[in-house]
Design an enzyme around this catalytic site. Structure first.
Site, PDB file in Angstrom:
ATOM      1  N   TYR A   1       0.975  -1.173   0.015  1.00 54.63           N
ATOM      2  CA  TYR A   1       0.145   0.122  -0.106  1.00 54.63           C
ATOM      3  C   TYR A   1       0.996   1.107  -0.061  1.00 54.63           C
ATOM      4  O   TYR A   1       0.642   2.094  -0.716  1.00 54.63           O
ATOM      5  CB  TYR A   1      -1.106  -0.197   1.240  1.00 54.63           C
TER       6      TYR A   1
ATOM      7  N   ASP B   1       4.090  -3.907  10.587  1.00 55.73           N
ATOM      8  CA  ASP B   1       3.712  -2.783  11.640  1.00 55.73           C
ATOM      9  C   ASP B   1       4.962  -2.229  12.078  1.00 55.73           C
ATOM     10  O   ASP B   1       5.601  -2.814  12.834  1.00 55.73           O
ATOM     11  CB  ASP B   1       2.726  -3.276  12.722  1.00 55.73           C
TER      12      ASP B   1
HETATM   13  N1  UDP Z   1      -3.997  -2.810  16.275  1.00 56.62           N
HETATM   14  C1  UDP Z   1      -4.271  -3.568  16.938  1.00 56.62           C
HETATM   15  N2  UDP Z   1      -5.316  -4.416  17.074  1.00 56.62           N
HETATM   16  C2  UDP Z   1      -6.355  -4.297  16.018  1.00 56.62           C
HETATM   17  C3  UDP Z   1      -6.210  -3.199  15.071  1.00 56.62           C
HETATM   18  C4  UDP Z   1      -4.956  -2.573  15.050  1.00 56.62           C
HETATM   19  O1  UDP Z   1      -3.352  -3.798  18.059  1.00 56.62           O
HETATM   20  O2  UDP Z   1      -7.202  -4.961  16.088  1.00 56.62           O
HETATM   21  C5  UDP Z   1      -2.736  -2.006  16.345  1.00 56.62           C
HETATM   22  C6  UDP Z   1      -1.686  -2.118  14.880  1.00 56.62           C
HETATM   23  O3  UDP Z   1      -1.032  -3.219  15.043  1.00 56.62           O
HETATM   24  C7  UDP Z   1      -1.165  -0.781  14.895  1.00 56.62           C
HETATM   25  C8  UDP Z   1      -2.240   0.413  15.702  1.00 56.62           C
HETATM   26  O4  UDP Z   1      -3.378  -0.484  16.128  1.00 56.62           O
HETATM   27  O5  UDP Z   1      -0.066  -0.555  15.791  1.00 56.62           O
HETATM   28  C9  UDP Z   1      -3.019   0.926  14.472  1.00 56.62           C
HETATM   29  O6  UDP Z   1      -3.703   0.260  13.448  1.00 56.62           O
HETATM   30  P1  UDP Z   1      -4.594   0.492  12.377  1.00 56.62           P
HETATM   31  O7  UDP Z   1      -4.712  -0.640  11.673  1.00 56.62           O
HETATM   32  O8  UDP Z   1      -5.565   1.268  13.195  1.00 56.62           O
HETATM   33  O9  UDP Z   1      -3.765   1.518  11.687  1.00 56.62           O
HETATM   34  P2  UDP Z   1      -2.253   1.669  10.811  1.00 56.62           P
HETATM   35  O10 UDP Z   1      -1.168   2.280  11.703  1.00 56.62           O
HETATM   36  O11 UDP Z   1      -2.004  -0.024  10.359  1.00 56.62           O
HETATM   37  O12 UDP Z   1      -2.406   2.624   9.436  1.00 56.62           O
END
Ligand code: UDP
Length: 329
Positions: free
Chosen positions: A141, A285
């Site tokens: 992405y 991540d």
């Molecule tokens: N995250 C989590 N549990 C979930 C979804 C996301 O712990 O069910 C964590 C994810 O690993 C990241 C943060 O929350 O560190 C934000 O994730 P999100 O997918 O909202 O946004 P991203 O940072 O990937 O754009």
């Protein structure tokens, strides 16, 4: 003259349309409704259903409407999906933008504001991240968004089009009216997933890893309210209209919260205990992403109004508790 909002039925696109219309701008939306929602389309915007990969479609919009500038949200944006289906991302994000740019050049439309992402940086060398820092995406992405930025740069050099790329950090929250909000299917983002617990749709929230090198071991992100993002698009378009040169801006609050802190804040906002369990890390991540948005503040005059995490989650909760199934009845 009108602003064309591509992807104006999506999450950030629909909030931007609401702000544009509140600011008295004329708005035309084009959206293929693959991930957007017709219910999120502002009633005062003119709506065309179609795909930016369809040259005849996009040409017809430019032929029929007095478009002065384009705000481009029309893309796929799920990190996990991009890792299992990368060609979908190349097709929609890159091929779509190529067709769009061909049509813009042919119609002599020279201003575009476009959605980029903190995912262009990958694992940052330092935080807060500056726009000039290394870009090394860790997922497809982010790679396609970085390639889109480069496509704008080369097209600009050859054809004189000007662009602003806005690199969002973690978009969240919902419109204060409660009329529109986040509605992805499947949902993958932290805050809406957390709120599914007090909404009775999920028993607990999974924490993706608590062994990161952060204060409580969970990932740190910079959460920015969607209406503040929307305002930045208006400022960026005004900047281009005033003759501003090509530019890239980070959009975040400059403050990082851990996953555990976000869950705690949601407990406070909802009054629900929100059980949580730690599960393994999610691939791709980075440990922490925090923006320096000084440039957007100084050059665009951007000034986020909803920086408080409790307020952000309250607006999201107001939306989700009243729309547990998003826009579906
Ligand atoms: N995250 C989590 N549990 C979930 C979804 C996301 O712990 O069910 C964590 C994810 O690993 C990241 C943060 O929350 O560190 C934000 O994730 P999100 O997918 O909202 O946004 P991203 O940072 O990937 O754009």
């Amino acid at each position: 003259m009108a602003i064309l909002v591509l992807g104006g039925a999506g999450y950030i696109g629909s909030h931007t349309v609401y702000e544009l219309i509140d600011a008295g701008r004329e708005v035309v939306i084009a959206d293929n409704l693959e991930t957007g929602h017709i219910e999120a389309v502002h009633p005062k915007a003119k709506f065309y259903q179609g795909d930016i990969r369809d040259r005849a479609f996009i040409d017809s919009v430019f032929d029929n409407e007095p478009i002065d500038g384009v705000i481009h949200f029309a893309a796929n944006s799920l990190v996990g999906e991009s890792m299992v289906d990368p060609l979908k991302y190349y097709d929609n994000n890159l091929c779509g933008t190529k067709v769009l740019l061909e049509s813009m050049v042919a119609h002599n439309i020279g201003k575009i504001v476009f959605s980029s992402t903190a995912a262009t940086y990958g694992e940052p060398e330092r935080v807060p991240i500056l726009e000039t820092d290394r870009t090394k995406p860790t997922n497809c992405y982010g790679e396609t968004k970085l390639s889109m930025e480069k496509m704008f740069q080369w097209t600009s050099a050859a054809h004189g089009l000007r662009f602003v790329s806005l690199r969002y950090f973690n978009a969240c929250g919902a419109h204060v009216s409660g009329k529109i909000g986040e509605a992805h299917s499947p949902e993958t983002h932290l805050i809406p997933l957390i709120l599914q617990v007090p909404n009775g749709q999920r028993e607990k929230i999974s924490i993706f890893g608590d062994d990161y090198d952060t204060k409580d071991g969970t990932c740190i992100r910079d959460y920015i309210h969607v209406t503040d993002l929307a305002q930045a698009h208006i400022l960026a378009m005004d900047y281009l209209m005033a003759g501003g040169e090509n530019n890239i801006f980070n959009l975040g609050n400059g403050v990082g919260f851990t996953v555990k802190e976000v869950i705690d804040t949601a407990r406070k906002v909802t009054g629900h205990p929100i059980p949580a369990e730690t599960v393994p890390r999610r691939a791709g991540d980075p440990a922490q992403l925090i923006a320096s948005s000084d440039k957007a503040r100084s050059v665009l005059g951007w000034n986020p109004q909803h920086a408080d995490l409790e307020e952000i989650i309250s607006t999201a909760w107001n939306w989700h508790k009243n729309h547990p199934n998003g826009f579906a009845k």
